[in-house]
Design a protein around this motif. Sequence first.
Motif, PDB file in Angstrom:
ATOM      1  N   MET A   1     -14.663 -58.829   4.242  1.00 63.01           N
ATOM      2  CA  MET A   1     -13.560 -57.858   4.244  1.00 63.01           C
ATOM      3  C   MET A   1     -13.028 -57.804   5.496  1.00 63.01           C
ATOM      4  O   MET A   1     -13.500 -58.028   6.390  1.00 63.01           O
ATOM      5  N   LYS A   2     -11.477 -57.636   5.610  1.00 67.82           N
ATOM      6  CA  LYS A   2     -10.750 -57.431   6.710  1.00 67.82           C
ATOM      7  C   LYS A   2     -10.529 -56.223   7.120  1.00 67.82           C
ATOM      8  O   LYS A   2      -9.983 -55.158   6.164  1.00 67.82           O
ATOM      9  N   ILE A   3     -10.646 -55.727   8.251  1.00 64.84           N
ATOM     10  CA  ILE A   3     -10.760 -54.123   8.903  1.00 64.84           C
ATOM     11  C   ILE A   3      -9.884 -54.054  10.016  1.00 64.84           C
ATOM     12  O   ILE A   3     -10.280 -54.953  11.048  1.00 64.84           O
ATOM     13  N   LEU A   4      -9.087 -53.098  10.384  1.00 70.97           N
ATOM     14  CA  LEU A   4      -8.480 -52.712  11.695  1.00 70.97           C
ATOM     15  C   LEU A   4      -9.400 -51.516  12.162  1.00 70.97           C
ATOM     16  O   LEU A   4      -9.373 -50.601  11.268  1.00 70.97           O
ATOM     17  N   VAL A   5      -9.547 -51.386  13.261  1.00 71.13           N
ATOM     18  CA  VAL A   5     -10.447 -50.362  14.058  1.00 71.13           C
ATOM     19  C   VAL A   5      -9.366 -49.983  15.205  1.00 71.13           C
ATOM     20  O   VAL A   5      -9.245 -51.116  16.032  1.00 71.13           O
ATOM     21  N   THR A   6      -8.888 -48.645  15.218  1.00 66.72           N
ATOM     22  CA  THR A   6      -8.063 -48.536  16.384  1.00 66.72           C
ATOM     23  C   THR A   6      -9.322 -47.839  17.413  1.00 66.72           C
ATOM     24  O   THR A   6     -10.210 -47.445  17.089  1.00 66.72           O
ATOM     25  N   GLY A   7      -9.015 -47.898  18.808  1.00 72.30           N
ATOM     26  CA  GLY A   7      -9.832 -47.315  19.595  1.00 72.30           C
ATOM     27  C   GLY A   7     -10.922 -48.271  19.890  1.00 72.30           C
ATOM     28  O   GLY A   7     -11.975 -47.680  20.058  1.00 72.30           O
ATOM     29  N   ALA A   8     -10.547 -49.545  19.815  1.00 75.63           N
ATOM     30  CA  ALA A   8     -11.677 -50.195  19.711  1.00 75.63           C
ATOM     31  C   ALA A   8     -12.468 -50.638  21.055  1.00 75.63           C
ATOM     32  O   ALA A   8     -13.794 -50.835  20.869  1.00 75.63           O
ATOM     33  N   ALA A   9     -12.076 -50.090  22.067  1.00 73.78           N
ATOM     34  CA  ALA A   9     -12.772 -50.228  23.477  1.00 73.78           C
ATOM     35  C   ALA A   9     -13.392 -49.013  23.630  1.00 73.78           C
ATOM     36  O   ALA A   9     -14.184 -48.863  24.732  1.00 73.78           O
ATOM     37  N   GLY A  10     -13.161 -47.877  22.908  1.00 74.76           N
ATOM     38  CA  GLY A  10     -14.025 -46.664  22.973  1.00 74.76           C
ATOM     39  C   GLY A  10     -15.380 -46.698  22.528  1.00 74.76           C
ATOM     40  O   GLY A  10     -15.944 -47.596  21.834  1.00 74.76           O
ATOM     41  N   PHE A  11     -16.016 -45.580  22.733  1.00 71.94           N
ATOM     42  CA  PHE A  11     -17.362 -45.274  22.419  1.00 71.94           C
ATOM     43  C   PHE A  11     -17.531 -45.541  21.020  1.00 71.94           C
ATOM     44  O   PHE A  11     -18.501 -46.188  20.715  1.00 71.94           O
ATOM     45  N   ILE A  12     -17.027 -44.703  20.160  1.00 73.51           N
ATOM     46  CA  ILE A  12     -17.057 -44.835  18.799  1.00 73.51           C
ATOM     47  C   ILE A  12     -16.774 -46.171  18.181  1.00 73.51           C
ATOM     48  O   ILE A  12     -17.313 -46.894  17.390  1.00 73.51           O
ATOM     49  N   GLY A  13     -15.225 -46.579  18.603  1.00 76.87           N
ATOM     50  CA  GLY A  13     -14.660 -47.790  18.332  1.00 76.87           C
ATOM     51  C   GLY A  13     -15.745 -48.800  18.348  1.00 76.87           C
ATOM     52  O   GLY A  13     -15.910 -49.825  17.582  1.00 76.87           O
ATOM     53  N   PHE A  14     -15.972 -49.201  19.756  1.00 75.50           N
ATOM     54  CA  PHE A  14     -17.017 -50.163  20.073  1.00 75.50           C
ATOM     55  C   PHE A  14     -18.394 -50.281  19.081  1.00 75.50           C
ATOM     56  O   PHE A  14     -18.675 -51.384  18.362  1.00 75.50           O
ATOM     57  N   HIS A  15     -18.907 -49.058  19.035  1.00 71.25           N
ATOM     58  CA  HIS A  15     -20.258 -49.180  18.067  1.00 71.25           C
ATOM     59  C   HIS A  15     -19.912 -49.371  16.625  1.00 71.25           C
ATOM     60  O   HIS A  15     -20.696 -50.280  15.918  1.00 71.25           O
ATOM     61  N   LEU A  16     -18.819 -49.029  16.042  1.00 69.84           N
ATOM     62  CA  LEU A  16     -18.369 -49.342  14.805  1.00 69.84           C
ATOM     63  C   LEU A  16     -18.140 -51.032  14.638  1.00 69.84           C
ATOM     64  O   LEU A  16     -18.523 -51.455  13.647  1.00 69.84           O
TER      65      LEU A  16
END
Length: 69
Positions: free
Chosen positions: A1-16
Amino acid sequence: MKILVTGAAGFIGFHLLQRLLLLGHQVNGLDNLNDYYAVSLKEARLTILNALDGFIFVRGGLEERSPVP
């Protein structure tokens, strides 16, 4: 699957992102790397993510886009 995650370098974004990449997904991470907290910490997280297959980082934010009519 192709996914976009915003806030990638933040705590939640990084772990997700780590979890999604380890599950084999292709993920684009978006982050403006603002200085809300240490940019060096965000850059360190991105270094970890860049080592994983399927990750593409885009520096920017959703607010920078022109509105769609």
